[in-house]
Design an enzyme around this catalytic site. Sequence first.
Site, PDB file in Angstrom:
ATOM      1  N   LYS A 158       0.881  -1.166   0.000  1.00 60.43           N
ATOM      2  CA  LYS A 158       0.000   0.000   0.000  1.00 60.43           C
ATOM      3  C   LYS A 158       0.916   1.213   0.000  1.00 60.43           C
ATOM      4  O   LYS A 158       1.502   1.553   1.021  1.00 60.43           O
ATOM      5  CB  LYS A 158      -0.908   0.000   1.236  1.00 60.43           C
ATOM      6  CG  LYS A 158      -1.991   1.112   1.211  1.00 60.43           C
ATOM      7  CD  LYS A 158      -1.425   2.443   1.621  1.00 60.43           C
ATOM      8  CE  LYS A 158      -2.486   3.546   1.621  1.00 60.43           C
ATOM      9  NZ  LYS A 158      -2.029   4.802   1.044  1.00 60.43           N
ATOM     10  N   GLU A 232       9.036   2.154  11.137  1.00 60.73           N
ATOM     11  CA  GLU A 232      10.079   3.183  11.022  1.00 60.73           C
ATOM     12  C   GLU A 232       9.341   4.501  10.850  1.00 60.73           C
ATOM     13  O   GLU A 232       8.757   4.773   9.807  1.00 60.73           O
ATOM     14  CB  GLU A 232      10.999   2.880   9.841  1.00 60.73           C
ATOM     15  CG  GLU A 232      12.274   3.706   9.844  1.00 60.73           C
ATOM     16  CD  GLU A 232      12.147   4.984   9.039  1.00 60.73           C
ATOM     17  OE1 GLU A 232      11.954   6.052   9.661  1.00 60.73           O
ATOM     18  OE2 GLU A 232      12.208   4.908   7.813  1.00 60.73           O
ATOM     19  N   CYS A 266      13.445  11.200   7.007  1.00 63.52           N
ATOM     20  CA  CYS A 266      13.337  10.950   8.444  1.00 63.52           C
ATOM     21  C   CYS A 266      14.693  11.003   9.120  1.00 63.52           C
ATOM     22  O   CYS A 266      14.792  11.357  10.294  1.00 63.52           O
ATOM     23  CB  CYS A 266      12.660   9.597   8.694  1.00 63.52           C
ATOM     24  SG  CYS A 266      13.427   8.236   7.809  1.00 63.52           S
ATOM     25  N   GLU A 363       8.757  17.430  14.188  1.00 63.96           N
ATOM     26  CA  GLU A 363       9.666  17.176  13.075  1.00 63.96           C
ATOM     27  C   GLU A 363       9.417  18.173  11.946  1.00 63.96           C
ATOM     28  O   GLU A 363       8.280  18.358  11.509  1.00 63.96           O
ATOM     29  CB  GLU A 363       9.469  15.754  12.553  1.00 63.96           C
ATOM     30  CG  GLU A 363      10.376  15.400  11.397  1.00 63.96           C
ATOM     31  CD  GLU A 363      10.150  13.984  10.878  1.00 63.96           C
ATOM     32  OE1 GLU A 363      11.064  13.451  10.231  1.00 63.96           O
ATOM     33  OE2 GLU A 363       9.064  13.422  11.123  1.00 63.96           O
TER      34      GLU A 363
END
Length: 458
Positions: A158, A232, A266, A363
């Site tokens: 997906k 993750e 990330c 973030e």
Amino acid sequence: MSIATVNPATGDPVEQFEPHDAAEVERRIAQADAAARALRSTTYGERAAWMRAAADLLEEDLESLARTLTVEMGKPIAQARAEVGKCARNMRFYAENAERFLADEPLEDPGAVGASRAYTRYEPLGVVLAVMPWNYPLWQVIRFAAPALMAGNAGVLKHASNVPQSALYLDTLFERGGFPEGSFRTLLIGSAAVDAVIADPRVKAVTLTGSEPAGRAVAATAGRFVKKAVLELGGSDPFIVMPSADLDAAAATAVRARVANNGQSCIAGKRFLVHADVYDEFARRFAERMSALRVGDPLDETVEVGPLATRSGRDELAELVDDAVSKGARVLAGGRVPDGAGWFYPPTVLAELPDDARLIQEEAFGPVASLYRVADREEAVRIANQTTFGLSSAVWTQDPDEEAWFIRSLDAGAVFVNGMTVSYPELPFGGIKNSGYGRELAAAGIREFANLKTVWRA
């Protein structure tokens, strides 16, 4: 729900795709289930040959595929080519090493457990669902798919809804290389349909790379159905510079660490913690280099920073910067949404962030760097560890004792010394705290989706 390619450099739609309905999703999962059963009886040698052939196909398609990545999510074309090449390397790495990583491990003294022979073996789980993001449309998928298929599993994907062309390319790649039909299948579905796929009894495990909220949702469903999950998630990685560091190398690397993939990574360095003795000089060099970067059309070979992948991502980034500035942060570079088409945001450096700025904890997924002046290594680690994330980190020092202290003290899945965080097939990758759990890549990554079976013989 829209599954479409929209060029982020212009905001113009490129191509739209119809989502798969329930019948098509069922058909594809059934194909993957049949392929998983077939793969269990194949050898490592057969799978390695197919994986190498798929890597060859990937490289043959490099130019067209790189252009697709750039048009779908905006990364500079040179970085798109590099992503394709990295995927092929990862595929060959697992073709070469999977059998060794998953070899039977005998107990040295089976008599200690009353056996004539005792050992452990790794066996495939079956169908594994991968829920993947748009920022590395190929790499994020291949770093799961290559080890999963080499272990004898099948995969269903997906992908993010804004990179459907990348997702559909991956739908056929492994079969083109020789894997059984259905070994890897793309599902064009929205996020709301993911729970049902995880719940399907033919799906044995799930891996997700993405946001913290998405990770929590997937983990909750996997837990409810007692299925293995690897997550993750986000990161707010510290990049620490001490007085003994090579300042010019540190500043140059800091720029690459912050703006690679247009800052949408990330593992990008996001918070730059600089010792007071070298702070002013580092800040000057860093801000100058960030300001000098060329921003523009990512298909232009000379452009270093392209647009953000989505309008919402650009707007959220701008909100974080505006919030910090309104509360007293100082802008050393960038800091304003440019006029014109596309979802661009300039390389930005902020200093003197107040404690209540959202950037302290959230973030920044784009080319925005936060600078912190620290008095000593203790303050550097305190600030580095104060976020809820713990993905990776970087430390610049020439002092061996200081290096060892930082390696022990930083709460992160990795520490890079005198360099920037990079994922390599040879090294395990993953985080702690709200950055997720489990590992990808290296031997650890292929073992995540294998059943470690103990065998005891009288």
